[in-house]
Scaffold this motif. Structure first.
Motif, PDB file in Angstrom:
ATOM      1  N   ILE A 112      19.673  58.079  34.652  1.00 53.90           N
ATOM      2  CA  ILE A 112      21.092  58.325  34.427  1.00 53.90           C
ATOM      3  C   ILE A 112      21.465  57.842  33.030  1.00 53.90           C
ATOM      4  CG2 ILE A 112      23.423  57.746  35.207  1.00 53.90           C
ATOM      5  CD1 ILE A 112      22.235  57.461  38.038  1.00 53.90           C
ATOM      6  N   LYS A 113      22.276  58.607  32.347  1.00 52.21           N
ATOM      7  CA  LYS A 113      22.644  58.315  30.964  1.00 52.21           C
ATOM      8  C   LYS A 113      24.085  57.814  30.905  1.00 52.21           C
ATOM      9  CE  LYS A 113      23.129  60.792  26.532  1.00 52.21           C
ATOM     10  NZ  LYS A 113      24.584  60.835  26.465  1.00 52.21           N
ATOM     11  N   ASP A 114      24.309  56.804  30.079  1.00 50.32           N
ATOM     12  CA  ASP A 114      25.685  56.472  29.742  1.00 50.32           C
ATOM     13  C   ASP A 114      26.063  57.355  28.547  1.00 50.32           C
ATOM     14  OD1 ASP A 114      24.642  55.251  27.422  1.00 50.32           O
ATOM     15  OD2 ASP A 114      24.711  53.246  28.281  1.00 50.32           O
ATOM     16  N   ASN A 115      26.970  56.965  27.709  1.00 48.64           N
ATOM     17  CA  ASN A 115      27.354  57.829  26.596  1.00 48.64           C
ATOM     18  C   ASN A 115      26.295  57.899  25.498  1.00 48.64           C
ATOM     19  OD1 ASN A 115      30.274  58.952  26.866  1.00 48.64           O
ATOM     20  ND2 ASN A 115      30.364  56.873  27.687  1.00 48.64           N
ATOM     21  N   TYR A 116      25.309  56.997  25.542  1.00 48.03           N
ATOM     22  CA  TYR A 116      24.262  57.007  24.521  1.00 48.03           C
ATOM     23  C   TYR A 116      22.870  56.794  25.104  1.00 48.03           C
ATOM     24  CZ  TYR A 116      28.119  56.841  21.234  1.00 48.03           C
ATOM     25  OH  TYR A 116      29.260  57.148  20.535  1.00 48.03           O
TER      26      TYR A 116
END
Length: 967
Positions: free
Chosen positions: A540-544
């Motif tokens: 899962i990715k956050d904003n970066y």
């Protein structure tokens, strides 16, 4: 307005301090027609990685297929007609096969005669380049993992009946590549090889249904087995992934029903005559729903363990009266809607039949042709009409378990959306029936979510009124036992066996709400990259950063090593392994890397078993299309930038080092003037937001000189800074490459929106961007124009009511009155614009009755008196996205105020222009308009004085003739 702050990042700027001795000519529209380039959707890599193929050719005209040796310069070129399609390679890469279509001249010639055209199939041996041609080919395929066979399916004879009940079978040729022997199977309607290619399943559909059935052929022995024969039709062969079982549908006529009655057939334990066959049509199941039958739509399939068959069921309509069974034909009457009604007959005293007069009278009644719109309709009548075919073909997912002969209906009229989890242990059901009306009104989606145990058929609701706007639904693990989802700004997992939930991101000090999503949705999620192949980790990715999180949320590792400080991010994973299930972390994995600050991109490598993605290269190019040969360590990828067209590169190194260019795209570009580079401008909007804009320099740019500039807008565009612009006739008319080549700079700013101020947000972002660009000295402040299409067309139409910074404007298919547009129909889908306004692009909520000031404040039509900028409008009369009346309303308002405006309408065209003659025409007219407004060229007659309808044909013929002469 805030004082503008700006800075410049200089990228790709091979500037010259002086004028070149011999400047290259600018592109003309005639050059676009003959522009030679590679069709990017036609690349194919051979399984052994030794051959790469692609189609190339002019924008208009005949194309060529190139098959190139990856390791050296050997290549073969073949003419393929006017239509491009990819090459298919045999498993051992010794053969390539592809279609050859009719030539461009032939296609144009038959438009008047409607004479059918046929494709050829060209089979090529590699590297010997021996060619074999097959005529009138409908479809073809190699025998999967078996490299020895090519199946060629031919089209029906021209004399074949076109009746819907006519036999569909044609010749299927099995061509043995090693011996060049051919074996013909006649009357084949459908065929499919299994995964290993050692078994061919095929259906016979012959005249009179003579010999119809399902057959298999052993490709090693040539033995053919009839698994079933019947006076019936068969379709939709569907092999399982392992290739040891398949399912299909069978249909029979039945006097009780209007349509054919279908049966599901499952074949497994394949052993010729001893193969196992399962048939199910619902009759043997006590709980099979009344008035339902096996659906004709969809492809039945086996469960992974071959314990169950899955298929769809749908309504089965009985005939109205038993008299329909009588022999002979009944009189037919036509009702007011143009449909035919069968008229009953009755016997007279002589035993002869005559029409029933009461039935005839009933059939003759004139019926109104009407639609009733009710406020309680969950979907608008227009949506129901647009989606009528989909609704008619809808089927409810069901299962039949072989061992206990148990039928289970998994989907129903409320729980329509059922998604099977891998391994067929569980399914996820989504029921939005209670929320469908409001979702169609305000765009805020909700659903009830169920977990379905496929062993028992039991359904358990795990969420009620689950928010879905701006969300993906459940992401299922490869083992079928876990799922991830987003809720309230966090990601969770759920164990489908125990239904226990785990917060995956609560201990990670980062936001999992998309910071760039400014639509009216609650906490829009960041990207979910799915699961690891072993189902132990969610990616899962956050904003970066991309995180590897254990299924129970107890451990989390940043695979991208906290890139936020660099404004660098992982944007996607390249899927390079055949038939992969999830991300196999025991193998090397490759990711696309992008830097938000400078717009550089590249490729990152996560080595097998490691936890740190290492960027292999990140620079001022665009990368994509990374593939690995299925049977060799050969990698290919695409690379390009603003000045260099997309090219394919090849390497055998896992680090992608020492890559060699394989393709040769756009060979004519060297002959023409091209953009001199691109600049990234940092500036501050009137709302105080730090934003960026991209400024593409004109050809032959000279430092210190200012240039006419087109400002092109939509939403956020700067991430495409290094994207190559292929010369073309686009559906919206504007082509950056053409304008740069012809001496224009092109400015593309980012726009950040505030809720209930979409138009004002555009003003706050675009005007400062233009001023920042002018401050560079590159943009001539007296010669700046603006253009946008659709949402960009709306903002263009609005901006000229708020600023006079632009000397000219061109708006394609614009929204102009937000109040009337709010409740109009989006005809392409049949829904209303209300949901689009409130939860999507419109960014205006709630309805205008409670938000009048915002709707009027952001509507071009309400500020129309302030327009001083000449406007070129495009609005087509069959626009199914932005209603044609929006353009008409703005045009007539400006005309009434005696403002300079011209509207172009292409009859029959939708939101974007599809027909090539119209695309050419609009592209040429737009540039004529901007050349007049920004370059002081003579005004085109259609702008200066207009064209009377009586002179239009002559006007169009003259322009078409001139353009033809240019060719």
């Amino acid at each position: 307005m805030n004082r503008i702050k700006y800075s410049l990042l200089f990228l790709l700027l091979p500037f010259s301090s002086g004028v070149l001795a011999q400047q290259k000519p600018a592109l003309s529209w005639k050059d676009v027609s003959k522009w030679n380039y590679i069709r990017s959707n036609t690349y194919s890599l051979a399984p052994n990685g030794q051959w790469l193929s692609w189609a190339k050719g002019p924008t208009e005209g005949d194309l060529q297929m190139v098959i190139r040796k990856v390791s050296d310069t050997l290549n073969f070129i073949y003419p393929i007609g006017a239509t491009a399609s990819p090459v298919f390679f045999s498993k051992d890469a010794k053969y390539a096969a592809f279609k050859v279509s009719a030539k461009d001249a032939e296609v144009k010639a038959v438009k008047k005669t409607m004479k059918p055209l046929y494709d050829q199939l060209l089979l090529v041996s590699l590297p010997g380049n021996q060619k074999t041609t097959f005529e009138k080919v409908k479809a073809f395929s190699f025998s999967a993992d078996n490299p020895d066979w090519l199946a060629i399916h031919f089209i029906p004879a021209e004399s074949a009946s076109k009746d819907k009940d006519a036999a569909k079978g044609t010749d299927l040729l099995l061509y043995q590549l090693s011996t060049k022997k051919s074996f013909n199977l006649g009357n084949v309607s459908e065929y499919a090889f299994n995964k290993t290619g050692n078994v061919l399943a095929y259906i016979i559909d012959a005249n009179g249904q003579n010999g119809n059935g399902i057959f298999i052929r052993d490709m090693k022995t040539g033995l053919i087995t009839a698994l079933e024969n019947d006076k019936a039709n068969y379709k939709n062969i569907n092999w399982n992934e392992d290739g040891d079982a398949f399912a299909l549908l069978k249909s029979n006529k039945n006097e009780k029903y209007k349509e054919d009655v279908f049966t599901v057939i499952g074949i497994n334990k394949i052993a010729g005559e001893l193969s196992n066959k399962i048939s199910f049509n619902g009759a043997s199941a006590k709980n099979f729903p009344v008035n339902m039958g096996i659906s004709a739509n969809g492809r039945p399939y086996w469960s992974d363990d071959q314990a169950s068959l899955f298929f769809g069921i749908s309504a089965q309509e009985k005939k109205a009266d038993s008299t329909d069974k009588k022999s002979g034909s009944n009189p037919v009457a036509t009702n007011a809607s143009g449909k035919t009604d069968s008229v009953k007959t009755k016997a007279d005293s002589t035993g002869k039949t005559k029409p029933d007069q009461k039935a005839l009278a009933k059939a003759d009644i004139e019926k109104p042709d009407m639609i009733i719109w009710n406020w309680q309709d969950k979907r608008l009548q227009s949506a129901q009409q647009t989606q009528e075919t989909r609704d008619k073909n809808y089927s409810y997912l069901s299962a039949y378990r072989i061992a206990d002969q148990k039928f289970s209906q998994l989907a129903d009229s409320t729980l329509k959306n059922v998604v099977m989890a891998p391994k067929n242990l569980y399914a996820i059901g989504y029921d939005d029936s209670n929320y469908e009306l409001m979702r169609n009104l305000d765009g805020q989606g909700y659903t009830d979510i169920y977990v379905i145990d496929l062993k028992t058929g039991n359904k358990k609701r795990i969420f009620e009124k689950f928010y879905t706007a701006g969300r993906d639904l459940f992401n299922l693990s490869p083992n079928g036992k876990w799922a991830t989802f987003s809720k309230d700004g966090a990601f969770y997992s759920i164990n489908l066996e125990t239904l226990e939930q785990y917060n995956l991101t609560k201990n990670i000090k980062s936001s999992f709400v998309d910071e760039l999503d400014d639509h009216n949705v609650l906490q829009p999620e960041t990207p979910n990259f799915g699961w690891s192949a072993d189902s132990k980790y969610a990616l899962i990715k956050d904003n970066y950063d991309l995180w590897r999180i254990s299924a129970d949320g107890k451990t989390a590792v940043s695979l991208s090593d906290h890139w936020k400080s660099k404004k660098q991010e992982v944007t996607e994973r390249f899927s390079i392994y055949q038939r992969e299930k999830g991300t196999d972390l025991t193998k090397d994995q490759y990711f696309l890397v992008f830097n938000q600050q400078n717009k550089n991109s590249g490729v990152g490598l996560l080595e097998a078993g490691k936890t740190n993605i290492k960027p292999l290269f990140v620079d001022a190019h665009v990368y994509g299309g990374l593939k690995k040969a299925t049977d060799a360590n050969v990698f290919i990828y695409m690379k390009y930038d603003n000045e260099k067209s997309p090219e394919m590169y090849s390497t055998t190194a896992a680090t992608l080092a020492s890559a060699k260019q394989i393709s040769n795209n756009t060979p004519d570009q060297r002959n023409y003037a091209w953009s001199s580079g691109v600049k990234l401008i940092n500036y501050v909007s009137a709302n105080g937001d730090s934003l960026q804009a991209v400024l593409y320099l004109p050809a032959n740019y000279q430092e210190g000189k200012s240039y006419p500039t087109i400002t092109y807008i939509y939403e956020r565009l700067t991430n495409e800074m290094n994207v190559y612009s292929m010369p073309a006739f686009p559906g919206g008319g504007f082509n950056r490459a053409m304008y740069n080549s012809n001496g224009y700079a092109v400015l593309m700013p980012d726009i950040k929106y505030k809720l209930n101020d979409p138009g004002m947000s555009a003003v706050a972002c675009v005007v400062p961007a233009v001023k920042a660009a002018i401050a560079t000295g590159i943009v001539d402040e007296k010669r700046v124009a603006i253009h946008g299409h659709s949402w960009g067309g709306y903002q263009t139409s609005f901006l000229i009511t708020q600023t006079n910074i632009f000397k000219a404007a061109a708006a394609g298919a614009p929204l102009t009155n937000m109040i009337s547009m709010y409740s109009l129909i989006y005809w392409n889908s049949g829904g209303t614009n209300q949901a689009i306004f409130e939860a999507s692009q419109g960014r205006l909520t709630p309805g205008y009755w409670d938000n009048w000031d915002a709707f009027t404040r952001n509507s071009p039509i309400y500020h129309i008196k302030k327009v001083q900028t000449p406007l070129l409008l495009l609005h087509n009369d069959k626009d199914g996205a932005v209603d044609y009346t929006q353009g008409i309303e703005y045009y007539n308002g400006l005309r009434r105020l005696n403002k300079p405006v011209v509207m172009i309408t292409y009859r029959g065209e939708n939101h974007g222009i599809a027909k090539m003659p119209n695309r050419k025409d609009y592209a040429v007219r737009m540039m004529e308009y901007f050349d007049y407004m920004l370059k002081d060229k003579p005004a085109p007659d259609w702008w200066a004085k207009g064209i009377n309808r009586s002179d239009m044909e002559k006007h169009l013929e003259a322009r078409a003739f001139d353009h033809t002469q240019e060719q």
